[in-house]
Structures are given as C-alpha cells and as structure tokens.
Design a protein around this motif. Structure first.
Motif, short mmCIF file in Angstrom:
data_model
loop_
_atom_site.label_atom_id
_atom_site.label_comp_id
_atom_site.label_asym_id
_atom_site.label_seq_id
_atom_site.Cartn_x
_atom_site.Cartn_y
_atom_site.Cartn_z
N MET A 1 12.98 -62.61 -36.03
CA MET A 1 12.36 -63.92 -36.16
C MET A 1 10.83 -63.82 -36.20
N ARG A 2 10.27 -62.88 -35.43
CA ARG A 2 8.82 -62.71 -35.43
C ARG A 2 8.32 -62.30 -36.81
N ILE A 3 9.02 -61.37 -37.45
CA ILE A 3 8.62 -60.91 -38.77
C ILE A 3 8.74 -62.04 -39.80
N LEU A 4 9.76 -62.88 -39.65
CA LEU A 4 9.92 -64.01 -40.56
C LEU A 4 8.75 -64.98 -40.43
N ARG A 5 8.33 -65.24 -39.19
CA ARG A 5 7.19 -66.14 -38.99
C ARG A 5 5.91 -65.54 -39.56
N LEU A 6 5.70 -64.25 -39.33
CA LEU A 6 4.51 -63.62 -39.87
C LEU A 6 4.53 -63.56 -41.39
N THR A 7 5.71 -63.37 -41.96
CA THR A 7 5.83 -63.35 -43.41
C THR A 7 5.51 -64.71 -44.01
N TRP A 8 5.98 -65.78 -43.37
CA TRP A 8 5.76 -67.12 -43.89
C TRP A 8 4.28 -67.50 -43.85
N ARG A 9 3.51 -66.92 -42.97
CA ARG A 9 2.08 -67.23 -42.89
C ARG A 9 1.29 -66.68 -44.06
N ARG A 10 1.85 -65.74 -44.78
CA ARG A 10 1.14 -65.15 -45.91
C ARG A 10 1.32 -66.02 -47.15
N ARG A 11 0.21 -66.22 -47.84
CA ARG A 11 0.25 -67.07 -49.03
C ARG A 11 1.12 -66.47 -50.12
N SER A 12 1.03 -65.17 -50.31
CA SER A 12 1.85 -64.52 -51.34
C SER A 12 3.33 -64.69 -51.05
N ALA A 13 3.70 -64.63 -49.77
CA ALA A 13 5.11 -64.80 -49.42
C ALA A 13 5.58 -66.22 -49.70
N ARG A 14 4.74 -67.20 -49.41
CA ARG A 14 5.14 -68.59 -49.68
C ARG A 14 5.30 -68.84 -51.18
N ILE A 15 4.39 -68.28 -51.98
CA ILE A 15 4.52 -68.43 -53.43
C ILE A 15 5.80 -67.77 -53.92
N ALA A 16 6.06 -66.57 -53.43
CA ALA A 16 7.28 -65.86 -53.86
C ALA A 16 8.53 -66.61 -53.45
N LEU A 17 8.55 -67.16 -52.24
CA LEU A 17 9.72 -67.89 -51.79
C LEU A 17 9.95 -69.17 -52.57
N VAL A 18 8.87 -69.83 -52.97
CA VAL A 18 9.01 -71.04 -53.80
C VAL A 18 9.63 -70.68 -55.15
N VAL A 19 9.13 -69.61 -55.76
CA VAL A 19 9.68 -69.18 -57.06
C VAL A 19 11.15 -68.77 -56.91
N LEU A 20 11.46 -68.02 -55.86
CA LEU A 20 12.84 -67.59 -55.66
C LEU A 20 13.75 -68.76 -55.31
N ALA A 21 13.21 -69.77 -54.63
CA ALA A 21 14.01 -70.96 -54.34
C ALA A 21 14.38 -71.68 -55.62
N VAL A 22 13.43 -71.80 -56.55
CA VAL A 22 13.73 -72.42 -57.84
C VAL A 22 14.78 -71.61 -58.60
N VAL A 23 14.64 -70.29 -58.59
CA VAL A 23 15.62 -69.44 -59.26
C VAL A 23 16.99 -69.58 -58.60
N ALA A 24 17.03 -69.68 -57.28
CA ALA A 24 18.31 -69.84 -56.59
C ALA A 24 18.98 -71.17 -56.95
N VAL A 25 18.19 -72.23 -57.04
CA VAL A 25 18.75 -73.54 -57.42
C VAL A 25 19.32 -73.47 -58.84
N LEU A 26 18.59 -72.84 -59.75
CA LEU A 26 19.08 -72.71 -61.12
C LEU A 26 20.33 -71.83 -61.18
N ALA A 27 20.38 -70.80 -60.30
CA ALA A 27 21.55 -69.93 -60.31
C ALA A 27 22.79 -70.63 -59.79
N VAL A 28 22.62 -71.50 -58.80
CA VAL A 28 23.77 -72.19 -58.20
C VAL A 28 24.19 -73.39 -59.03
#
Length: 348
Positions: A1-28
């Motif tokens: 959980m600590r690593i997840l919180r630290l990862t979310w604080r990074r701007r690059s991680a948030r951008i990547a997760l937004v892009v992957l979330a869009v890809v996941a929605v399109l995949a489902v």
C-alpha cells in the motif's frame, strides 16, 4: 500500500494510469462504445477519408476504422494479459522453488530457463501454432512460455536476497515452516519487483501480440485487432498513406503508458537487490544515525538502555577522564580564541 501511495504521487504515474484506464474501458466495453458495427462492410464507402459519418475514415472494405480500432482493443489487450499471466505462472513459482527446494530443483529450473531464453519469439510461436492449431490461446501460451524466464530470473534474484536475511534465518532456526516463511517474509517483499516486471512485460507482450496478428497468427480475420488493422492498411498506402498511423499510435501510446507506470513503481520504492535482505522496520522507529566511528545515536549505549556502557578502565581504547577533560578545555580555548582576537583588534 505504501508503494501504491508513493506511485500515485508521481505525475508520470497519474498520466499513465489515466491512459491505461481509458484503454481498459475500451477493452471491456469497446463493442458497446463503437459508433458503428466493426464488421459491417460498405463497398460504396471504401477507402474514404475522415468525415462526419466516419471520424477516422473507412478501410478497403468500407468498414469504419474508429469502430474497428475500439473493438480491436479488447482482443489486443486480452492477448497480452493472457501471455503475461501464463508467464507469471510458469516463472514466479519455479523462481521461488529454485531457492527453497534444493539443488536438484535449482539446477533443473535454471537449465530450462536458459534454454527458453535463446529461442526467438516469432519462430517459436509459429511452431507452436503450427503444432497446436492457429488460435489465440495457443499463440498466447507460446508467448507465456517465452516470457517465463524473465519472471524466473527476477523472482529468483529477489528470493536469494531474502533467503540470506538474518530474520529469515532466525525464523528457520525457530522451526518455522517454509510455507509460513514464504507467506510472511518473502512474498510481500518480492511483490513490488514483480509489479515492475509485469508493467514492462505487458508492454512487450502487446508488441509481440501485434506482430503475430500482423502475420495472421492468433486472432483470425475479420476479427479486428491492432496488428491486423496495421497489416491490412499497408496494402493501400497509395490511397491512404496515413492509415497505418492510427493503429500504430494506439500501440505506441499504450506501451509508453505501461513503461511510464513501470518506471514510477520502480522509483517509488521497489526494493533493490541490496535492500531485499533488510528486515522491515517497525512503525515509529527512527533509523540509526551514525556519526564517524561512534555508536548509532539510537543504540542502547547512547540511549541509556539495558546494555552495559564501556568505561575507560574496561576498554583501553577509550580515552581517560583526564584526557577527556584536557580535550574539552582545548576545545573551549579554540572556540574563545577568535573572540579574544576580535576584542584586541577593536580595543587597539
């Protein structure tokens, strides 16, 4: 959980997760979100450019490119995830077993991993598909077998560092079972490393899956896939030279987001090989601060704990009280000298 919180604080991680979330929605839900039937052919609208009716144009059979791109997301991502899941199953378990189950298992698994590492992906996948039949699951199983050595080596390196840790050896001496040690001390430590490897491997698997579908292996036409769209568009470059850029951009954006996420997880605290053997520090405990060759500031000797403090009479290496007093007097004199000199300059 600590690593997840630290990862979310990074701007690059948030951008990547937004892009992957869009890809996941399109995949489902890609089939429901597609504006048109991805398999419907309209010969009167072949090789049309972008328009209000077809935002990305049509292909050589008059099919809507945007609908096929959205619908093909699911098959492309599902193939990559299936290959990575097979690689994790075939690589993580043998990697941990090679450390804890003796030299015979270690030698056998290492030789199997070395053999698989020298095999080319495409040739091996073609051979498996030729032997088992041209299907998506057969091709993804072949990719999973070839990706397994990567997980095997990463997991084995992490487990080796933990096996030599003092708290793991203490648990073994106290009679703890292997399964308890693996569940309590090992698995949680190697999970961040596996997460980084998974994010990178999914991107690599997506590239290989697209390459296989480009060659017509795995998913059969007319089912839409990114690699299949890329292959069909290459035959009509004279009419639509921009058409291959659409599936190519989808592949590059997804793989780039996965690589960004992997880098963010790694930089957020994934343990290195030297840190894997360190025992977890209790919450609220300050790390040991060491100055020069002295004892750590939070050690029992400094904090007045139960440990016995060494005295000059017991340790000949320690200075005597007279020597300590002389050193303290010299230190005060050294500090007062600049003040006396300044006073003499002022009065003079």
């Amino acid at each position: 959980m600590r690593i997840l919180r630290l990862t979310w604080r990074r701007r690059s991680a948030r951008i990547a997760l937004v892009v992957l979330a869009v890809v996941a929605v399109l995949a489902v839900a890609g089939g429901a979100l597609a504006p048109d039937d991805p398999l419907a052919q309209h010969p009167a609208d072949m090789l049309q450019g972008p328009s209000a009716a077809h935002l990305l144009g049509t292909d050589y059979l008059g099919r809507d490119v945007l609908s096929r791109l959205i619908a093909g997301t699911g098959l492309s991502i599902a193939g990559a995830l299936e290959a990575v899941a097979a690689a994790m199953l075939l690589g993580v378990i043998p990697g941990v077993a090679s450390v804890w189950l003796g030299r015979t298992v270690e030698w056998t698994t290492q030789r199997a991993a070395d053999t698989l590492m020298i095999m080319p992906f495409t040739v091996f996948a073609i051979a498996v598909v030729g032997a088992l039949g041209n299907g998506m699951h057969q091709a993804m199983l072949a990719l999973g077998v070839l990706f397994a050595p990567l997980y095997f080596r990463v997991t084995r390196a992490a487990a080796l560092g933990l096996k030599q840790a003092q708290y793991v050896e203490a648990a073994e001496l106290m009679g703890a079972s292997r399964w308890w040690i693996l569940r309590t001390h090992v698995w949680g430590k190697i999970l961040p490393t596996i997460a980084v490897t998974t994010a990178q491997t999914v991107g690599q698997a997506l590239l290989v899956v697209s390459s296989l579908t480009f060659l017509g292996l795995g998913v059969q036409p007319p089912a839409p896939t990114w690699g299949g769209m890329l292959a069909s568009d290459l035959g009509y470059l004279a009419q639509q030279p921009w058409a291959p850029l659409i599936p190519g951009a989808a592949i590059m954006i997804t793989v780039g987001a996965l690589n960004l996420l992997a880098d963010a997880i790694r930089d957020s605290g994934a343990p290195t090989a030297g840190e894997l053997g360190k025992p977890p520090r209790a919450e609220g405990t300050a790390p040991a601060l060491v100055t020069g060759d002295r004892e750590p500031l939070n050690s029992p000797e400094v904090q007045g704990g139960s440990a016995k403090r060494a005295t000059p009479s017991e340790d000949p290496g320690l200075p005597s009280e007279d020597h300590a007093n002389t050193a303290a007097t010299a230190e005060r004199t050294h500090i007062e000298q600049p003040e006396e000199a300044e006073h003499r300059v002022t009065t003079g």
